[in-house]
Design a protein around this motif. Structure first.
Motif, PDB file in Angstrom:
ATOM      1  N   LEU A  63      15.979  18.170  -1.404  1.00 18.66           N
ATOM      2  CA  LEU A  63      16.241  17.065  -0.434  1.00 18.66           C
ATOM      3  C   LEU A  63      15.819  17.418   0.959  1.00 18.66           C
ATOM      4  O   LEU A  63      16.783  17.854   1.932  1.00 18.66           O
ATOM      5  CB  LEU A  63      17.839  16.834  -0.474  1.00 18.66           C
ATOM      6  N   GLY A  64      14.543  17.958   1.116  1.00 17.62           N
ATOM      7  CA  GLY A  64      13.908  18.137   2.429  1.00 17.62           C
ATOM      8  C   GLY A  64      13.765  17.020   3.294  1.00 17.62           C
ATOM      9  O   GLY A  64      14.366  15.932   2.940  1.00 17.62           O
ATOM     10  N   VAL A  65      13.329  17.330   4.355  1.00 21.64           N
ATOM     11  CA  VAL A  65      13.232  16.018   5.414  1.00 21.64           C
ATOM     12  C   VAL A  65      12.552  14.910   4.864  1.00 21.64           C
ATOM     13  O   VAL A  65      12.918  13.693   4.963  1.00 21.64           O
ATOM     14  CB  VAL A  65      12.355  16.838   6.581  1.00 21.64           C
ATOM     15  N   GLY A  66      11.342  15.150   4.111  1.00 21.29           N
ATOM     16  CA  GLY A  66      10.314  14.252   3.831  1.00 21.29           C
ATOM     17  C   GLY A  66      11.338  13.410   2.760  1.00 21.29           C
ATOM     18  O   GLY A  66      11.324  12.098   2.591  1.00 21.29           O
ATOM     19  N   ALA A  68      14.353  13.047   2.033  1.00 21.79           N
ATOM     20  CA  ALA A  68      15.467  12.642   2.581  1.00 21.79           C
ATOM     21  C   ALA A  68      15.327  11.141   3.092  1.00 21.79           C
ATOM     22  O   ALA A  68      15.882  10.338   3.024  1.00 21.79           O
ATOM     23  CB  ALA A  68      16.388  13.500   3.530  1.00 21.79           C
ATOM     24  N   LEU A  69      14.391  11.366   4.174  1.00 15.60           N
ATOM     25  CA  LEU A  69      13.776  10.212   4.851  1.00 15.60           C
ATOM     26  C   LEU A  69      13.565   9.082   3.877  1.00 15.60           C
ATOM     27  O   LEU A  69      13.929   7.959   3.973  1.00 15.60           O
ATOM     28  CB  LEU A  69      12.755  10.489   5.797  1.00 15.60           C
ATOM     29  N   VAL A 104       7.348   6.548   2.809  1.00 14.93           N
ATOM     30  CA  VAL A 104       6.868   6.910   1.404  1.00 14.93           C
ATOM     31  C   VAL A 104       5.956   8.148   1.321  1.00 14.93           C
ATOM     32  O   VAL A 104       5.863   8.867   0.443  1.00 14.93           O
ATOM     33  CB  VAL A 104       6.534   5.738   0.364  1.00 14.93           C
ATOM     34  N   LEU A 105       5.173   8.200   2.647  1.00 16.85           N
ATOM     35  CA  LEU A 105       4.083   9.287   2.594  1.00 16.85           C
ATOM     36  C   LEU A 105       4.699  10.640   3.073  1.00 16.85           C
ATOM     37  O   LEU A 105       4.008  11.411   3.252  1.00 16.85           O
ATOM     38  CB  LEU A 105       2.963   8.607   3.366  1.00 16.85           C
ATOM     39  N   TYR A 255      21.860  14.956  10.940  1.00 14.08           N
ATOM     40  CA  TYR A 255      21.360  15.068   9.906  1.00 14.08           C
ATOM     41  C   TYR A 255      19.975  15.209   9.805  1.00 14.08           C
ATOM     42  O   TYR A 255      19.477  16.585   9.503  1.00 14.08           O
ATOM     43  CB  TYR A 255      21.530  13.971   8.617  1.00 14.08           C
ATOM     44  N   ILE A 256      19.038  14.542  10.301  1.00 12.27           N
ATOM     45  CA  ILE A 256      17.720  14.573  10.325  1.00 12.27           C
ATOM     46  C   ILE A 256      17.318  15.854  11.488  1.00 12.27           C
ATOM     47  O   ILE A 256      16.324  16.532  11.064  1.00 12.27           O
ATOM     48  CB  ILE A 256      16.732  13.464  10.958  1.00 12.27           C
TER      49      ILE A 256
END
Length: 268
Positions: A63-66, A68-69, A104-105, A255-256
């Motif tokens: 659950l890294g930044v990418g 998670a977003l 999504v990217l 969070y972010i």
């Protein structure tokens, strides 16, 4: 399972959904067709498949930044898509699908993994699910508040009827906003409470009061004040919008912001 080729395809599908609703809901007043109800479904289904593939890890959850977003935006699109079967919310699916086409990217741009251990514990899994749902609902609430501000402005401009004509009445939007915030507030409360309980169970110490925890608590206070003001003094309109956006910003910082500092700047 390598599904890297699906990322540009899902991004394209989201972009097409956003373009369609932008063209048909923001600039015209034509009635919607039945087939439009299932238009976001392929993108949502393939996006979910990507999330399952990238988040799952034998050592824990990635659950890294990418990721998670990406997961938060997926949940936001899903909830709004389901809501569109009851309310005329397709107009908001236009900007939200545009965000999803980018989100999504992000795992490809930020491939740094942050594997969470201890996910074999049921309490921790429940905590993560509740937290993601809470963040998604408040993401929707923030978008909703921004849309309400725009609608309120356009109500005074009779030459721009497109968006307003394709939306429910402003009072209905406001009522829906507070329903979303109410459910999100309950989930945020459960997130904080389960975080404290999980910390006690795993580390045998209370939840640490770092910047992430402080911003999460401040966000909880802001939304508690907003809901109290709504009930006691009938807060609405611009006051509700400002408080909603303020609470959402604090939640993002909680969070972010913390994940960005740890993974991108400190490489942890």
């Amino acid at each position: 399972m390598n599904l890297d080729l699906l990322y540009p395809l899902v991004s394209l599908l989201y972009a097409l959904v956003g373009w369609h609703f932008w063209r048909t809901r923001w600039h015209t007043t034509q009635p919607g067709a039945v087939w439009e109800k299932i238009l976001p479904l392929p993108a949502l289904a393939l996006h979910f498949l990507l999330l399952i593939d990238t988040v799952s890890n034998p050592a824990g959850l990635n659950l890294g930044v990418g990721n998670a977003l990406s997961a938060i935006i997926w949940l936001a699109v899903l909830i709004y898509w389901l809501g569109s079967f009851r309310y005329r919310l397709e107009v908001l699916l236009a900007p939200l699908s545009g965000l999803a086409a980018v989100a999504v990217l992000i795992p490809l741009v930020l491939p740094i993994t942050h594997v969470l251990g201890n996910t074999e514990l049921l309490a921790f899994r429940v905590h993560l699910i509740i937290a993601l749902l809470a963040y998604s609902l408040f993401t929707i609430a923030a978008l909703h508040a921004a849309l309400m501000a725009m609608v309120e402005k356009r109500l005074h401009n009779v030459n721009q009827p497109g968006v307003v004509a394709n939306l429910p009445p402003l009072l209905t939007l406001e009522s829906l906003l507070f329903r979303i915030i109410g459910v999100g507030f309950v989930l945020l409360t459960l997130t904080l409470a389960s975080g404290m309980l999980f910390s006690e169970e795993l580390f045998h110490e209370p939840m640490q009061f770092n910047h992430k925890t402080i911003f999460a608590i401040l966000s909880w206070v802001v939304f508690a004040a907003l809901l109290s003001g709504r009930r006691l003094w009938g807060w609405r309109g611009r006051i509700a919008i400002r408080w909603t956006l303020a609470g959402f910003v604090m939640l993002v910082l909680a969070y972010i912001g913390s994940k960005f500092v740890l993974e991108i700047l400190l490489h942890r």
